[in-house]
Structures are given as C-alpha cells and as structure tokens.
Design a protein around this motif. Structure first.
Motif, PDB file in Angstrom:
ATOM      1  N   LEU A  65       5.948   5.652  -7.140  1.00 18.07           N
ATOM      2  CA  LEU A  65       6.072   4.202  -6.962  1.00 18.07           C
ATOM      3  C   LEU A  65       7.336   3.646  -7.605  1.00 18.07           C
ATOM      4  CD1 LEU A  65       2.334   3.306  -7.618  1.00 18.07           C
ATOM      5  CD2 LEU A  65       3.472   3.724  -5.433  1.00 18.07           C
ATOM      6  N   PHE A  66       7.674   4.204  -8.766  1.00 21.60           N
ATOM      7  CA  PHE A  66       8.872   3.814  -9.507  1.00 21.60           C
ATOM      8  C   PHE A  66       9.370   5.063 -10.232  1.00 21.60           C
ATOM      9  CE2 PHE A  66       5.804   0.278  -9.633  1.00 21.60           C
ATOM     10  CZ  PHE A  66       6.494  -0.660  -8.878  1.00 21.60           C
ATOM     11  N   THR A  88      -7.562   5.732  -7.343  1.00 16.74           N
ATOM     12  CA  THR A  88      -6.275   6.330  -7.708  1.00 16.74           C
ATOM     13  C   THR A  88      -6.061   6.252  -9.212  1.00 16.74           C
ATOM     14  OG1 THR A  88      -5.305   5.663  -5.585  1.00 16.74           O
ATOM     15  CG2 THR A  88      -3.764   6.113  -7.382  1.00 16.74           C
ATOM     16  N   VAL A  89      -5.486   7.314  -9.765  1.00 18.02           N
ATOM     17  CA  VAL A  89      -5.032   7.248 -11.157  1.00 18.02           C
ATOM     18  C   VAL A  89      -3.512   7.253 -11.138  1.00 18.02           C
ATOM     19  CG1 VAL A  89      -7.120   8.430 -11.934  1.00 18.02           C
ATOM     20  CG2 VAL A  89      -5.031   9.752 -11.610  1.00 18.02           C
ATOM     21  N   TYR A  90      -2.929   6.743 -12.227  1.00 14.81           N
ATOM     22  CA  TYR A  90      -1.477   6.580 -12.272  1.00 14.81           C
ATOM     23  C   TYR A  90      -0.890   7.351 -13.441  1.00 14.81           C
ATOM     24  CZ  TYR A  90      -2.352   2.933  -8.867  1.00 14.81           C
ATOM     25  OH  TYR A  90      -2.759   2.262  -7.738  1.00 14.81           O
ATOM     26  N   GLN A  91       0.163   8.106 -13.140  1.00 14.42           N
ATOM     27  CA  GLN A  91       0.831   8.941 -14.132  1.00 14.42           C
ATOM     28  C   GLN A  91       2.192   8.349 -14.483  1.00 14.42           C
ATOM     29  OE1 GLN A  91       0.943  13.161 -13.240  1.00 14.42           O
ATOM     30  NE2 GLN A  91       2.899  13.426 -14.307  1.00 14.42           N
ATOM     31  N   PHE A  92       2.418   8.167 -15.785  1.00 18.06           N
ATOM     32  CA  PHE A  92       3.684   7.660 -16.310  1.00 18.06           C
ATOM     33  C   PHE A  92       4.312   8.757 -17.171  1.00 18.06           C
ATOM     34  CE2 PHE A  92       1.578   3.900 -15.045  1.00 18.06           C
ATOM     35  CZ  PHE A  92       2.467   2.839 -15.004  1.00 18.06           C
ATOM     36  N   VAL A 150       6.908   7.019 -12.443  1.00 18.89           N
ATOM     37  CA  VAL A 150       5.555   6.501 -12.197  1.00 18.89           C
ATOM     38  C   VAL A 150       5.087   6.984 -10.834  1.00 18.89           C
ATOM     39  CG1 VAL A 150       4.094   4.451 -12.012  1.00 18.89           C
ATOM     40  CG2 VAL A 150       6.090   4.414 -13.528  1.00 18.89           C
ATOM     41  N   LYS A 151       3.989   7.753 -10.828  1.00 15.46           N
ATOM     42  CA  LYS A 151       3.466   8.220  -9.541  1.00 15.46           C
ATOM     43  C   LYS A 151       1.955   8.073  -9.478  1.00 15.46           C
ATOM     44  CE  LYS A 151       2.911  13.192 -10.493  1.00 15.46           C
ATOM     45  NZ  LYS A 151       3.305  14.545 -10.048  1.00 15.46           N
ATOM     46  N   SER A 152       1.449   8.070  -8.256  1.00 15.66           N
ATOM     47  CA  SER A 152       0.016   7.951  -8.017  1.00 15.66           C
ATOM     48  C   SER A 152      -0.593   9.335  -7.859  1.00 15.66           C
ATOM     49  CB  SER A 152      -0.240   7.125  -6.764  1.00 15.66           C
ATOM     50  OG  SER A 152       0.270   7.790  -5.618  1.00 15.66           O
ATOM     51  N   ILE A 153      -1.850   9.467  -8.259  1.00 17.91           N
ATOM     52  CA  ILE A 153      -2.602  10.708  -8.072  1.00 17.91           C
ATOM     53  C   ILE A 153      -3.920  10.336  -7.404  1.00 17.91           C
ATOM     54  CG2 ILE A 153      -3.701  12.674  -9.196  1.00 17.91           C
ATOM     55  CD1 ILE A 153      -1.805  12.286 -11.560  1.00 17.91           C
ATOM     56  N   ALA A 154      -4.178  10.906  -6.241  1.00 17.58           N
ATOM     57  CA  ALA A 154      -5.436  10.633  -5.551  1.00 17.58           C
ATOM     58  C   ALA A 154      -6.606  11.088  -6.417  1.00 17.58           C
ATOM     59  CB  ALA A 154      -5.463  11.343  -4.207  1.00 17.58           C
ATOM     60  N   ALA A 155      -7.572  10.196  -6.605  1.00 17.40           N
ATOM     61  CA  ALA A 155      -8.765  10.505  -7.390  1.00 17.40           C
ATOM     62  C   ALA A 155      -9.981   9.986  -6.631  1.00 17.40           C
ATOM     63  CB  ALA A 155      -8.659   9.883  -8.781  1.00 17.40           C
ATOM     64  N   TYR A 156     -10.035  10.331  -5.356  1.00 17.67           N
ATOM     65  CA  TYR A 156     -11.032   9.779  -4.458  1.00 17.67           C
ATOM     66  C   TYR A 156     -12.449  10.221  -4.842  1.00 17.67           C
ATOM     67  CZ  TYR A 156      -6.924   9.018  -1.423  1.00 17.67           C
ATOM     68  OH  TYR A 156      -5.705   8.646  -0.906  1.00 17.67           O
ATOM     69  N   GLY A 157     -13.397   9.397  -4.461  1.00 14.22           N
ATOM     70  CA  GLY A 157     -14.804   9.712  -4.711  1.00 14.22           C
ATOM     71  C   GLY A 157     -15.548   8.507  -5.242  1.00 14.22           C
ATOM     72  N   HIS A 158     -15.069   7.959  -6.338  1.00 19.90           N
ATOM     73  CA  HIS A 158     -15.725   6.757  -6.859  1.00 19.90           C
ATOM     74  C   HIS A 158     -15.619   5.635  -5.841  1.00 19.90           C
ATOM     75  CE1 HIS A 158     -17.307   3.805  -9.557  1.00 19.90           C
ATOM     76  NE2 HIS A 158     -16.171   3.122  -9.599  1.00 19.90           N
ATOM     77  N   THR A 161       0.845  -1.192   0.000  1.00 20.00           N
ATOM     78  CA  THR A 161       0.000   0.000   0.000  1.00 20.00           C
ATOM     79  C   THR A 161       0.883   1.246   0.000  1.00 20.00           C
ATOM     80  OG1 THR A 161      -0.160   0.033   2.418  1.00 20.00           O
ATOM     81  CG2 THR A 161      -1.840  -1.219   1.213  1.00 20.00           C
ATOM     82  N   PHE A 162       0.296   2.358  -0.396  1.00 20.13           N
ATOM     83  CA  PHE A 162       1.045   3.611  -0.472  1.00 20.13           C
ATOM     84  C   PHE A 162       0.127   4.775  -0.119  1.00 20.13           C
ATOM     85  CE2 PHE A 162      -0.551   2.513  -4.706  1.00 20.13           C
ATOM     86  CZ  PHE A 162      -1.306   3.640  -5.014  1.00 20.13           C
TER      87      PHE A 162
END
Length: 331
Positions: A223-224, A240-244, A227-235, A216-217
């Motif tokens: 993450l790498f 989370t969405v992921y950006q490369f 590669v990073k995570s973007i909080a997309a809370y609500g649904h 978990t993160f």
C-alpha cells in the motif's frame, strides 16, 4: 513538611482552607491538595507509545466489548469462565475485551489501523479524545487501514450523523471485504439480526466513498513503502492484517485474528461466534501465529488488553503472549 502539620491540615475542612490565604510551603501544599483532589480519580489517557525502527507507534484505546463465554466455539462455556476467573478477567457478563486501534508515524505518513466503534456502541467512542490527548488531530491522519468491516473496527471513521471524522484521510480495505459488506444484495440476503451491522458500516463509509477517499486493494498488495497487506480471511470474507517494516524490524496489526489471548493463543483451534468461516479462521490463525513466533514480529492486537502490543512465542502446543514493557520513546 512536618508530619504533625500535615495531619492537622487533613482535619481542616476544605471550605476553611479555601477561605484562608495561606502562604509559604504550608499554603502551597494545601492549595495544591485542593486543586488536584478530583484529578486523583481520573484514569490516565488511553494512549501508549512504542518505537520500532524508525516508526513511532501509538496505541489508542476506544473502549470495551463484552464477550460472553458462549461466543467461543470448540470449548465448553464453563471452561471459558474458569479460565477467565483464574486470570481475574471474568465478570458476570463475560470478559470485557479492549477495543484498540493503532496510529503509526512512518516518517512520511500518519497511518491508522482500524478506527474503533465510535457512536455504534455505548461502551466505545473514546478513540478520538485519546487521539487528541496523544497530540494529534483527526485531520492529521493521512490513511486509515481497515482490517475488516465489523463496526467495532470501522464505525469510528464517521460520526452519528454520517459525517467523516477524518477529513484528510483515505480509507483502505481489501476488495473482498468491501464487496461483501457494502453490497445491497448481500445486505438483503443476510439474517435480520446481522443486517444492522451491514447498514452501520455502509453509513460510516458513505462520506469517504462519496468523496472518492475509499480505496480497495487485492490481497497481498503493497500500500505504501514498507506497508503491505496480508490476507487473513476467515473471520470475515476479506479480513486483512497489515505489516509495517522499518530498519529490519516488523510490526503486524492483526485485527480480529485473536479475540482472547488467554483462550486462542493457548488453543488456536477455538473459533469465535462471528467468524464468517470458522474452519478458515482457525487455519489463518494457526498460520499467522506460527509466522509471528518464528519471525519475532511485534503484534498489535485489536482485542488484546490495552495497549495490545507484544510478541508471540511458542508454548507447548500453543503460544504465549509477552506484552511490551513501558519504555521512553525519546532518544
């Protein structure tokens, strides 16, 4: 071949053609016709490649989810149906939404975003075969990034018996998402019709958790490299969405930020039946859509028509979808 010969061969029963040793161009054509007749009805394999920077992206098709018009909130169901009919997407049961996942070769790792629904839904489960058709084995995958724990995204990491399908992969998920869906307390508190979703996901995750391959993160974590995570809370609580990022270009894989590009891009305020917090889901969608249009991100959408890759641009008070075009990935 002469047209008269072709027409003659069409009238000969295949059983006769098969029994006669034809030679030369006529024989080769006839044998080829017999051999490929059944293949003409098969769809192309469900994968699509796209190159962005140094990344090689492979979209993978897992199947369909059928969504009734009543699942879209803030709009009359008859308006949803009319919209789908106008775009030729409507069936009497609703819209058949693609279920897509994405395999990204970063040059150093093979990372999959989401894993489809596998055995949890009868209309899904094609991802593993399409992965192989694309030239990969499940054992090649190093990491699986889960956007959220709805079973059409996370169930596909394991088989019906609860065995891990990706024996060398570590599964990554936002800590809030894991705390909610993997909690026995939350499962017990959930409405009865939702408890099955909790149990499906817990069963799928179990072999990874047992082998310490579930990580978990915190929101926004890198993450790498690239590669990073973007909080997309609500649904969901930890969606989370992921950006490369590669060579100045960006791809963002947005999970269930959008369930219907026709509906929710034109009007981002339309909510969805399974949004955990509809108000927050709408605010998140509006924010990320604005960022995607401004920054020209390549988007990978889990429920955009396959392959679900494209760009968002502003259109009036909403947005429009520009799907990527077929291109060669060989330089």
């Amino acid at each position: 071949m002469n047209h008269s010969i072709r027409n003659l061969l069409k009238k000969i029963p295949l059983s006769i053609i098969g029994a006669v040793a034809l030679t030369g161009p006529v024989g080769a054509w006839a044998q080829d016709t017999v051999a490929t007749t059944s293949a003409h009805k098969a769809q192309a394999p469900g994968f699509f490649r796209f190159k962005l920077g140094e990344m090689n992206i492979t979209a993978l098709y897992d199947g369909v989810a059928t969504l009734p018009a009543s699942f879209f909130k803030g709009i009359r169901p008859e308006d949803v149906e009319n919209n789908w009919k106008n775009t030729h997407d409507y069936t009497p049961r609703g819209i058949e939404d693609s279920v897509n996942a994405y395999l990204i070769d970063t040059g150093t790792q093979l990372i999959m975003v989401d894993a489809g629904g596998s055995q949890c839904f009868p209309a899904m489960g094609e991802l593993k075969d399409n992965l192989r058709q694309a030239g990969y084995a499940p054992s090649d995958v190093d990491a699986i990034l889960i956007t959220h724990f709805h079973p059409d995204h996370g169930c596909g990491i394991s088989d019906a018996q609860g065995n891990a399908l990706y024996n060398n992969a570590t599964v990554y998920v936002d800590e809030k998402e894991a705390a909610y869906w993997l909690s026995a307390e939350q499962t017990a508190k959930a409405p009865k019709e939702m408890q099955g979703i909790f149990l499906m996901e817990q069963k799928a995750v179990a072999p990874y958790k047992a082998s310490q391959r579930l990580k978990t993160f915190k929101a926004g974590a890198t993450l790498f490299p690239g590669v990073k995570s973007i909080a997309a809370y609500g649904h969901t609580p930890g969606h989370t969405v992921y950006q490369f990022d590669s060579e100045g270009q960006t791809a963002v894989f947005w999970g269930d930020l959008v369930h219907s590009n026709q509906m929710q891009l034109n009007n981002p305020k339309i909510a969805f039946e399974y949004d955990f917090d509809q108000k927050q889901a709408i605010a998140t969608r509006e924010h990320i859509l604005a960022q995607a249009a401004k920054n020209n991100w390549l988007i990978g959408g889990a429920h955009i028509p396959f392959p679900g890759l494209g760009y968002v641009r502003t259109m009036g008070t909403g947005y429009d979808w520009n799907a990527v075009k077929y291109q060669s990935t060989v330089k």
